[in-house]
Design a protein around this motif. Structure first.
Motif, mmCIF file in Angstrom:
data_model
loop_
_atom_site.group_PDB
_atom_site.id
_atom_site.type_symbol
_atom_site.label_atom_id
_atom_site.label_comp_id
_atom_site.label_asym_id
_atom_site.label_seq_id
_atom_site.Cartn_x
_atom_site.Cartn_y
_atom_site.Cartn_z
ATOM 1 N N UNK A 188 6.219 9.849 -4.116
ATOM 2 C CA UNK A 188 6.330 8.784 -5.352
ATOM 3 C C UNK A 188 7.169 7.552 -4.937
ATOM 4 N N UNK A 189 8.203 7.795 -4.280
ATOM 5 C CA UNK A 189 9.058 6.587 -3.619
ATOM 6 C C UNK A 189 8.110 5.584 -3.008
ATOM 7 N N UNK A 190 7.268 6.387 -2.122
ATOM 8 C CA UNK A 190 6.487 5.375 -1.258
ATOM 9 C C UNK A 190 5.468 4.664 -2.284
ATOM 10 N N UNK A 191 4.842 5.419 -3.080
ATOM 11 C CA UNK A 191 3.670 4.680 -3.889
ATOM 12 C C UNK A 191 4.470 3.528 -4.718
ATOM 13 N N UNK A 192 5.625 4.018 -5.383
ATOM 14 C CA UNK A 192 6.499 2.890 -6.281
ATOM 15 C C UNK A 192 6.719 1.883 -5.359
ATOM 16 N N UNK A 193 7.271 1.939 -4.023
ATOM 17 C CA UNK A 193 7.489 0.691 -3.187
ATOM 18 C C UNK A 193 6.072 -0.114 -3.044
ATOM 19 N N UNK A 194 4.999 0.407 -2.593
ATOM 20 C CA UNK A 194 4.088 -0.182 -2.432
ATOM 21 C C UNK A 194 3.586 -0.744 -3.389
ATOM 22 N N UNK A 195 3.630 -0.314 -4.876
ATOM 23 C CA UNK A 195 3.039 -0.978 -5.748
ATOM 24 C C UNK A 195 3.922 -2.203 -6.302
ATOM 25 N N UNK A 196 5.203 -2.110 -6.269
ATOM 26 C CA UNK A 196 6.379 -3.173 -6.368
ATOM 27 C C UNK A 196 5.775 -4.291 -5.416
ATOM 28 N N UNK A 197 5.573 -4.143 -4.177
ATOM 29 C CA UNK A 197 5.153 -5.079 -3.017
ATOM 30 C C UNK A 197 4.095 -5.796 -3.716
ATOM 31 N N UNK A 198 3.093 -4.946 -3.853
ATOM 32 C CA UNK A 198 1.759 -5.692 -4.110
ATOM 33 C C UNK A 198 1.844 -6.319 -5.458
#
Lengths: 272, 310
Positions: free
Chosen positions: A30-40
């Protein structure tokens, strides 16, 4: 929910290794997904804001080289700088090292290994099953990068191909697994979790620095092939796609796995 | 003669930090209940961990079922149930998960038999182990050792921390196992416990096996420590003359004495006195060692050298 005899039967060491980490793995994913979504989600703003790209261009060269921040105007360049140069692989390496160092030495330090190994299970099998669980878990969590970025890429106009993204994700996973196996080897050989974590972290930092600074510091050039980080992400899979480089990580991982088993089979187990 | 189930020949294991065992040789025959007695830190757990191949000896030879615990570890441990001394279980698993996990590792045991055991010891299968009391955890350890009816049970202080009722349950289970022809290796620092369940007892102290005796023999040598406070005249000589009295001490109106063998003469003598207080206790383990194996038994010249059973 009906509370019948829905017995949860747990079986192999492999299954238990997973079972124990299920919640943690979900957290990492979940943490990685959130990080990716924020960056994108901020990508379009950054791309269209010339003052930011100019600011980035004005950073010292060493700084940009170190964190792979150049070419923020393109999707692959942005992903490389913001995700795959440092933060993404770092997250995966941390997960793998924490887990890898805990596989054997964790049971030893907590004191559960005596009763476990009193069962008719060889140390080799214990080591291999636990390693397999770690490898699969790290691969699964790493896959979140590819899945999320492929899913939202088109909407954010990242213009990044499937192949490069998979190549970068695979490299990230293999890098994590390699350092996870390093931590396993040290902890299986010594029974000491803290030592394994410390040494592996130092190795990972060194590998990162050699890979990222070798273009800048002349004398590092010849050492670069010794850095696993170079073979994973230093070769810029986002730009170049799949290559033979990750095979170096596979070979290193297998060698470390053999070392883990051999070292673990030879020594006395610690008393809790 | 069938080969002993457990054979240790001159086994030595030293730790860098100190401790370990020194030149330990012992045999346990099939069907025997062997009590392994010694104070904490004497080397009981080290000996057991050597038998399980958790640690390796510096020198000497170990054989279990005639097999090498290292080279044939799987074959040895398939026939062995174990309760560790410093018991730690997987806190986050439920009892059911732990037992099914270990049952799988043992090649898949009939679940019905496991449930019989958990019912017998009154364990709830779906409670997480982290929520169990120390006694219940110990019972879980015992169930996993007993399940599959292994030929050899190796139990490292299995009753420590258990209330007396559960202790009795454990002893009963051990006697059952023994009468079914299984071999039991039981470590303990309670003489009383070993006396109750074991046929033979080995005493270990500071890493050295000081004696191996039949429990029956040990009992016949059993010693009591008596403390009597009398009102009125005290004739200490009369106590000293009693058969079996090996030492005697008078402090004011109180007599401290040590008596071996039957207590009957003492009781009869006491009847002639006006008692204010009386205590009779068995010596603790340390005192037994002093008594029988005379490391430093100052009150006594000494009767016989330590006996080494075959």
């Amino acid at each position: 929910m009906h509370h019948e005899r829905r017995a949860v039967m747990l079986h192999s060491v492999f299954e238990r290794a997973f079972h124990e980490q299920m919640r943690a793995l979900a957290g990492w994913a979940i943490g990685i997904a959130v990080y990716c979504l924020l960056m994108v989600s901020v990508y379009p703003t950054i791309r269209d804001n010339t003052s930011i790209t100019k600011l980035v261009d004005s950073y010292p060269k060493a700084f940009r080289q170190m964190f792979a921040i150049y070419d923020f105007g393109s999707g692959p360049g942005y992903l490389r700088g913001e995700i795959f140069s440092l933060v993404g692989p770092l997250l995966v390496v941390i997960l793998a090292v924490l887990w890898g160092s805990d596989l054997i030495a964790g049971e030893e330090e907590r004191g559960t290994i005596d009763i476990l190994l009193a069962n008719p299970v060889s140390r080799r099998r214990l080591c291999l099953e636990k390693w397999a669980a770690m490898t699969l878990g790290v691969a699964g969590v790493s896959a979140v990068f590819a899945v999320v970025l492929l899913a939202v890429g088109p909407a954010a106009e990242l213009h990044v191909g499937v192949d490069p993204l998979i190549a970068a994700t695979l490299a990230t996973a293999l890098l994590g697994i390699m350092f996870g196996t390093t931590a396993l080897a040290i902890s299986a050989g010594t029974g000491r979790r803290g030592l394994a974590r410390g040494v592996t972290a130092a190795l990972a930092v060194a590998a990162y620095l050699v890979s990222s600074l070798s273009g800048l510091v002349g004398w590092l050039g010849p050492v670069r092939p010794a850095s696993p980080w170079y073979h994973a992400l230093g070769v810029d899979p986002l730009a170049n796609g799949l290559s033979w480089h990750p095979l170096v990580l596979v070979a290193l991982t297998l060698a470390l796995l053999v070392l883990s088993v051999t070292a673990f089979e030879r020594r006395d187990l610690a008393v809790s | 003669m069938t080969r002993p189930v457990i054979e240790l020949e001159h086994v030595t294991k030293h730790y860098r930090a100190g401790g370990g065992v020194d030149d330990v040789s012992l045999e346990v025959a099939a069907g025997d209940v062997f009590g392994f007695l010694g104070p904490n830190g004497a080397g009981k757990t080290t000996t057991i961990r050597l038998m399980l191949d958790l640690i390796r000896p510096d020198s000497g030879r170990i054989s279990i079922f005639g097999l090498d615990p290292r080279a044939d570890g799987i074959a040895v441990r398939r026939r062995l149930g174990y309760v560790p001394g410093d018991l730690v279980l997987y806190e986050r698993l439920t009892v059911r998960e732990l037992l099914s996990h270990f049952s799988y590792l043992r090649g898949g045991l009939p679940w019905g038999e496991i449930e019989e055991l958990t019912e017998r010891f009154d364990l709830e299968l779906d409670r997480p182990i982290g929520a169990l009391s120390k006694g219940n955890r110990q019972k879980v350890a015992l169930v996993q050792a007993l399940m599959g009816r292994p030929d050899l049970l190796v139990l490292d202080e299995p009753t420590s921390g258990l209330d007396p009722l559960v202790q009795r349950q454990v002893h009963e289970a051990l006697r059952e196992a023994a009468s079914a022809g299984r071999t039991v290796f039981l470590s303990s620092h309670f003489l009383a416990e070993v006396e109750q369940v074991a046929d033979r007892v080995g005493m270990i102290r500071a890493g050295r096996l000081t004696a191996v005796e039949r429990v029956a023999d040990l009992r016949s040598k059993s010693v009591h420590l008596v403390e009597v406070r009398v009102a009125g005249r005290l004739d200490a000589e009369r106590f000293r003359q009693l058969p079996g009295v090996t030492s005697l001490d008078v402090v004011g109106q109180t007599v401290h004495l040590r008596i071996a063998g039957p207590l009957d003469p003492l009781v009869r003598e006491l009847a002639h006195h006006d008692l204010e207080d009386l205590s009779i206790r068995e010596p603790d383990l340390e005192e037994v060692f002093l008594e029988h194996f005379g490391a430093t038994a100052p009150t006594e010249p000494r009767r016989e050298a330590p006996t080494h059973a075959p």
